[in-house]
Write a protein that holds these residues in place. Structure first.
Motif, PDB file in Angstrom:
ATOM      1  N   LEU A 167       0.942  -1.289   0.097  1.00 51.14           N
ATOM      2  CA  LEU A 167       0.125   0.016   0.109  1.00 51.14           C
ATOM      3  C   LEU A 167       0.825   1.516   0.084  1.00 51.14           C
ATOM      4  N   GLY A 168       1.921   1.296   0.762  1.00 47.37           N
ATOM      5  CA  GLY A 168       2.872   2.312   0.761  1.00 47.37           C
ATOM      6  C   GLY A 168       3.475   2.734  -0.612  1.00 47.37           C
ATOM      7  N   LEU A 169       3.949   1.626  -0.862  1.00 45.15           N
ATOM      8  CA  LEU A 169       4.529   2.027  -2.406  1.00 45.15           C
ATOM      9  C   LEU A 169       3.610   2.074  -3.523  1.00 45.15           C
ATOM     10  N   GLY A 170       2.597   1.695  -3.364  1.00 43.47           N
ATOM     11  CA  GLY A 170       1.410   1.835  -4.184  1.00 43.47           C
ATOM     12  C   GLY A 170       0.779   3.318  -4.279  1.00 43.47           C
ATOM     13  N   LEU A 171       0.703   3.751  -2.857  1.00 42.87           N
ATOM     14  CA  LEU A 171       0.393   5.386  -2.638  1.00 42.87           C
ATOM     15  C   LEU A 171       1.421   6.207  -3.282  1.00 42.87           C
ATOM     16  N   MET A 172       2.776   6.004  -2.843  1.00 47.16           N
ATOM     17  CA  MET A 172       3.855   6.607  -3.536  1.00 47.16           C
ATOM     18  C   MET A 172       3.890   6.682  -4.989  1.00 47.16           C
ATOM     19  N   ARG A 173       3.651   5.638  -5.669  1.00 45.70           N
ATOM     20  CA  ARG A 173       3.532   5.779  -7.056  1.00 45.70           C
ATOM     21  C   ARG A 173       2.415   6.471  -7.472  1.00 45.70           C
ATOM     22  N   SER A 174       1.312   6.598  -6.899  1.00 47.42           N
ATOM     23  CA  SER A 174       0.197   7.143  -7.318  1.00 47.42           C
ATOM     24  C   SER A 174       0.477   8.746  -7.212  1.00 47.42           C
ATOM     25  N   VAL A 175       1.151   9.044  -6.335  1.00 46.02           N
ATOM     26  CA  VAL A 175       1.208  10.308  -6.229  1.00 46.02           C
ATOM     27  C   VAL A 175       2.631  11.050  -7.092  1.00 46.02           C
ATOM     28  N   VAL A 176       3.385  10.130  -7.445  1.00 44.72           N
ATOM     29  CA  VAL A 176       4.342  10.420  -8.395  1.00 44.72           C
ATOM     30  C   VAL A 176       3.779  10.504  -9.812  1.00 44.72           C
ATOM     31  N   THR A 177       2.872   9.483 -10.093  1.00 40.92           N
ATOM     32  CA  THR A 177       2.226   9.205 -11.414  1.00 40.92           C
ATOM     33  C   THR A 177       1.263  10.543 -11.416  1.00 40.92           C
ATOM     34  N   LEU A 178       0.398  11.052 -10.421  1.00 34.08           N
ATOM     35  CA  LEU A 178      -0.047  12.271 -10.395  1.00 34.08           C
ATOM     36  C   LEU A 178       0.627  13.523 -10.816  1.00 34.08           C
ATOM     37  N   LEU A 179       1.750  13.592 -10.032  1.00 35.43           N
ATOM     38  CA  LEU A 179       2.505  14.607 -10.386  1.00 35.43           C
ATOM     39  C   LEU A 179       3.227  14.817 -11.812  1.00 35.43           C
ATOM     40  N   SER A 180       3.537  13.519 -12.193  1.00 35.89           N
ATOM     41  CA  SER A 180       3.956  13.633 -13.776  1.00 35.89           C
ATOM     42  C   SER A 180       3.077  13.867 -14.662  1.00 35.89           C
ATOM     43  N   PHE A 181       1.843  13.081 -14.636  1.00 36.50           N
ATOM     44  CA  PHE A 181       0.987  13.243 -15.691  1.00 36.50           C
ATOM     45  C   PHE A 181       0.121  14.385 -15.646  1.00 36.50           C
ATOM     46  N   VAL A 182      -0.095  14.977 -14.660  1.00 34.69           N
ATOM     47  CA  VAL A 182      -0.843  16.235 -14.246  1.00 34.69           C
ATOM     48  C   VAL A 182      -0.562  17.255 -15.280  1.00 34.69           C
ATOM     49  N   LEU A 183       0.921  17.207 -15.416  1.00 33.80           N
ATOM     50  CA  LEU A 183       1.740  18.208 -16.085  1.00 33.80           C
ATOM     51  C   LEU A 183       1.208  18.173 -17.619  1.00 33.80           C
ATOM     52  N   VAL A 184       1.423  16.620 -17.938  1.00 37.95           N
ATOM     53  CA  VAL A 184       1.240  16.079 -19.389  1.00 37.95           C
ATOM     54  C   VAL A 184      -0.218  16.714 -19.812  1.00 37.95           C
ATOM     55  N   LEU A 185      -1.218  16.274 -18.922  1.00 35.84           N
ATOM     56  CA  LEU A 185      -2.566  16.624 -19.095  1.00 35.84           C
ATOM     57  C   LEU A 185      -2.975  18.079 -19.186  1.00 35.84           C
ATOM     58  N   TRP A 186      -2.293  18.815 -18.281  1.00 33.07           N
ATOM     59  CA  TRP A 186      -2.494  20.311 -18.459  1.00 33.07           C
ATOM     60  C   TRP A 186      -1.959  20.949 -19.840  1.00 33.07           C
ATOM     61  N   SER A 187      -0.793  20.342 -20.179  1.00 36.33           N
ATOM     62  CA  SER A 187      -0.537  20.861 -21.740  1.00 36.33           C
ATOM     63  C   SER A 187      -1.370  20.519 -22.689  1.00 36.33           C
ATOM     64  N   LEU A 188      -1.789  19.252 -22.542  1.00 36.86           N
ATOM     65  CA  LEU A 188      -2.625  18.633 -23.735  1.00 36.86           C
ATOM     66  C   LEU A 188      -4.203  19.076 -23.661  1.00 36.86           C
ATOM     67  N   SER A 189      -4.664  19.334 -22.462  1.00 35.14           N
ATOM     68  CA  SER A 189      -6.059  19.450 -22.500  1.00 35.14           C
ATOM     69  C   SER A 189      -6.599  20.977 -22.971  1.00 35.14           C
ATOM     70  N   GLY A 190      -5.897  22.061 -22.772  1.00 36.54           N
ATOM     71  CA  GLY A 190      -6.149  23.203 -23.267  1.00 36.54           C
ATOM     72  C   GLY A 190      -7.276  23.979 -22.429  1.00 36.54           C
ATOM     73  N   PRO A 191      -7.706  25.009 -22.902  1.00 34.65           N
ATOM     74  CA  PRO A 191      -8.743  25.788 -22.151  1.00 34.65           C
ATOM     75  C   PRO A 191     -10.275  25.300 -22.255  1.00 34.65           C
ATOM     76  N   LEU A 192     -11.045  25.546 -21.361  1.00 30.11           N
ATOM     77  CA  LEU A 192     -12.652  25.335 -21.833  1.00 30.11           C
ATOM     78  C   LEU A 192     -13.171  26.501 -21.264  1.00 30.11           C
ATOM     79  N   THR A 193     -14.182  27.001 -22.266  1.00 27.74           N
ATOM     80  CA  THR A 193     -15.083  28.225 -21.638  1.00 27.74           C
ATOM     81  C   THR A 193     -16.485  27.572 -21.210  1.00 27.74           C
ATOM     82  N   VAL A 194     -16.726  27.963 -19.914  1.00 29.21           N
ATOM     83  CA  VAL A 194     -17.860  27.786 -19.369  1.00 29.21           C
ATOM     84  C   VAL A 194     -18.535  29.067 -18.768  1.00 29.21           C
TER      85      VAL A 194
END
Length: 579
Positions: A159-186
């Motif tokens: 569980l500890g390693l899984g949680l750590m991996r999830s945190v690192v995955t989040l930090l890594s892919f959130v930057l990728v997702l931010w750059s790919l998703s672009g803006p949305l007008t609401v």
């Protein structure tokens, strides 16, 4: 959240000592390697997301050369060199295999250390005995040491390693997702990186609902572990007492008892099934929605032409990685519930052990203590049962080295309990027992204890058999009338079931001849022998152990002639009588 914080604190109280122990150097090195390899797999996941983009773009553009280059040896892309899938897969497999291998190495080292620590605590100051007498709430210590420790180590690392991996995955892919998703007008407001916010809301909603639906599993898993252990203990106890059950033809009653315990297990299991069904219904629906949800959210940009097919797949993959990392609690809720139950059981067991050892250190009940005189002295001894009924009141007696004393009295008057007080293991009472500090005492109860292993180990117990000369061990067997067992001296067997009651007592008496104690306490230790064999043994003990004090509990009048003094328990008083 507060309860989860308390569980983390309790878990650190269990885990912390190992990471501060003498093994911390190698343990930290292994942990660093495991963490590094797990982080490497996250990096490989990021690389694969970019590879996927180039690969699907080659499919969309019908670029056959790029397609095969990306599968095999790689190619140069606009964002830099991209290795082929064969290379990426080979490295990924190697990293994953060694991450698991080193994690298992850390698991067994940690479990070995914890097992030794828990055994030390349980066996020290006879805590195991006090817990068995007084702490009925601490059930199945064997299961807590053997099973709960394994589960705690495995689940904490996983569980500890899984949680750590999830945190690192989040930090890594959130930057990728931010750059790919672009803006949305609401409603006229431009929301940058809108897919990141959608993933956050999706995961937060799923986590909250998962806890609301599945929180009953924590208590149910705690009860399940206890019910499983109780049923297993009943089966083991039947196995260890097969002759008694067979002689009483008690199969029907044993079956009723076993089925009652199994019935409790089944009832608990049905409750777990219902709770798990509800949780699984939600988590599966949540997971299935997560398969198409990223494409649904990213589709507007693809259909508008803002991103190609490869961009769509990379965006969906990045969204899935972010959403999956944020949903770690949803995916692992049942594992976390079981882990919390394990932590509670281990902390309860440790608290019971600490309390038992503390009672011993505080001097609760009669305690063995070194004396200046060579005599055994009982001073103002009062003994009671766990329920409070007094067996012996204000008993005082002195026994000199080399004396032979017979202790008698009605059944249940407290004779065996008096021996336990002399041994320093009976916690219910007051007074003082003084025994010379360098005295070698041996207690032989009516039912001898024969440990697992070889007959040699049972004969020499508790001394290391390697310290006992082979010929001395064989001679003790012959003197005890067990010469026919000499060829089996180093044979492993369940000797407590293989030997008759009389043979077991002969092994114990051979132990006395072999170890030559200064003080020998015999509690009906010859009751299973015929009168002639009993007389021969007492004669042999007097002859071979001339300087040893011998204190016997016996009901047969013929035993009295081998003793110079007699003590009788009568109306809670210990009085001297004629031999």
């Amino acid at each position: 959240m507060r309860r989860f914080g308390l569980s983390l604190r309790d878990a650190w109280r269990l885990a912390g000592p190992y990471w501060r122990s003498e093994e911390r150097g190698r343990a930290l090195l292994l942990l660093a390697a495991v963490v590094g390899l797990n982080l490497a797999t996250v990096g490989m996941d990021v690389l694969i997301s970019f590879w996927n983009r180039e690969f699907f773009n080659s499919i969309q553009e019908r670029d056959e050369a790029a397609f095969f280059e990306l599968l095999l040896w790689g190619r140069q892309t606009e964002s830099g060199p991209m290795p082929g899938f064969v290379f990426i897969a080979a490295v990924y497999i190697g990293v994953a295999v060694y991450a698991l291998y080193l994690q298992q190495a850390l698991q067994i080292r940690w479990r070995r250390w914890l097992t030794r620590e828990y055994l030390d605590g349980w066996l020290a100051d006879r805590a195991y005995y006090r817990i068995a007498l007084a702490d009925a709430g601490t059930d199945n210590p064997d299961q807590r040491i053997a099973e709960d420790l394994r589960m705690f180590v495995d689940e904490t690392l996983t569980l500890g390693l899984g949680l750590m991996r999830s945190v690192v995955t989040l930090l890594s892919f959130v930057l990728v997702l931010w750059s790919l998703s672009g803006p949305l007008t609401v409603l006229g407001v431009s929301v940058p990186g809108y897919m990141v916010w959608v993933a956050l809301l999706y995961a937060a909603l799923g986590t909250g609902l998962t806890h609301l639906i599945g929180r009953r599993l924590i208590g149910l898993n705690f009860a399940r572990q206890r019910a499983e252990a109780d049923f297993r203990y009943a089966l083991v106890r039947l196995r260890d007492n097969v002759e008694g059950v067979a002689l009483h033809a008690g199969e029907a009653d044993e079956k009723r008892g076993l089925l009652d315990r199994f019935g409790a297990l089944v009832g608990n299991w049905w409750e777990i099934m219902v709770a798990t069904k509800r949780l699984t219904l939600f988590t599966l629906a949540y997971g299935q929605a997560a398969v198409v949800f990223p494409y649904l959210v990213a589709a507007p940009r693809y259909f508008s032409g803002a991103i190609p097919l490869g961009g769509l797949t990379q965006t969906a993959d990045a969204f899935s990685q972010v959403q999956g990392a944020l949903s770690w609690f949803v995916d692992k809720y049942r594992d976390v519930a079981e882990w919390r139950a394990t932590v509670q059981r281990l902390n309860g067991f440790r608290a019971a052990v600490d309390a038992a050892r503390g009672a011993s250190a505080a001097g609760a009940g009669p305690q063995a203590a070194p004396g200046d005189a060579p005599d055994l002295a009982l001073e103002g001894i009062t003994l009671a049962l766990p329920g409070g009924r007094v067996l012996v009141e204000d008993a005082s007696v002195r026994i000199a080295p080399g004396e032979s004393v017979l202790v008698s009295g009605p059944s249940g008057s407290g004779k065996s309990t008096l021996f336990r007080a002399v041994a320093g293991i009976w916690p219910f009472g007051r007074g003082r027992v003084r025994l010379p500090a360098d005295a070698r005492a041996l207690f032989l109860p009516q039912r001898p204890y024969l440990p697992l292993g070889t007959l040699r180990r049972a004969l020499c117990y508790p001394v290391d058999p390697a310290r006992v000369p082979d010929e001395a061990a064989r001679a003790a067997l012959r003197d005890a009338g067990l010469g026919h067992l000499e060829p089996r001296l180093d044979e492993e067997d369940a000797w407590d079931r293989r030997l008759s009651g009389g043979e077991q007592q002969r092994v114990a008496l051979a132990r006395a001849l072999l170890l030559k104690p200064d003080w020998l306490f015999l509690d009906e230790a010859t009751a299973s022998l015929d009168p002639e064999a009993e007389a021969a043994f007492y004669t042999l003990l007097k002859e071979r152990l001339p300087g040893a004090a011998m204190v016997s509990i016996a009901h047969r009048p013929a035993v009295a002639r081998y003793h110079g003094r007699a003590l009788r328990l009568r109306d809670r008083r210990l009085v001297e009588t004629a031999v």
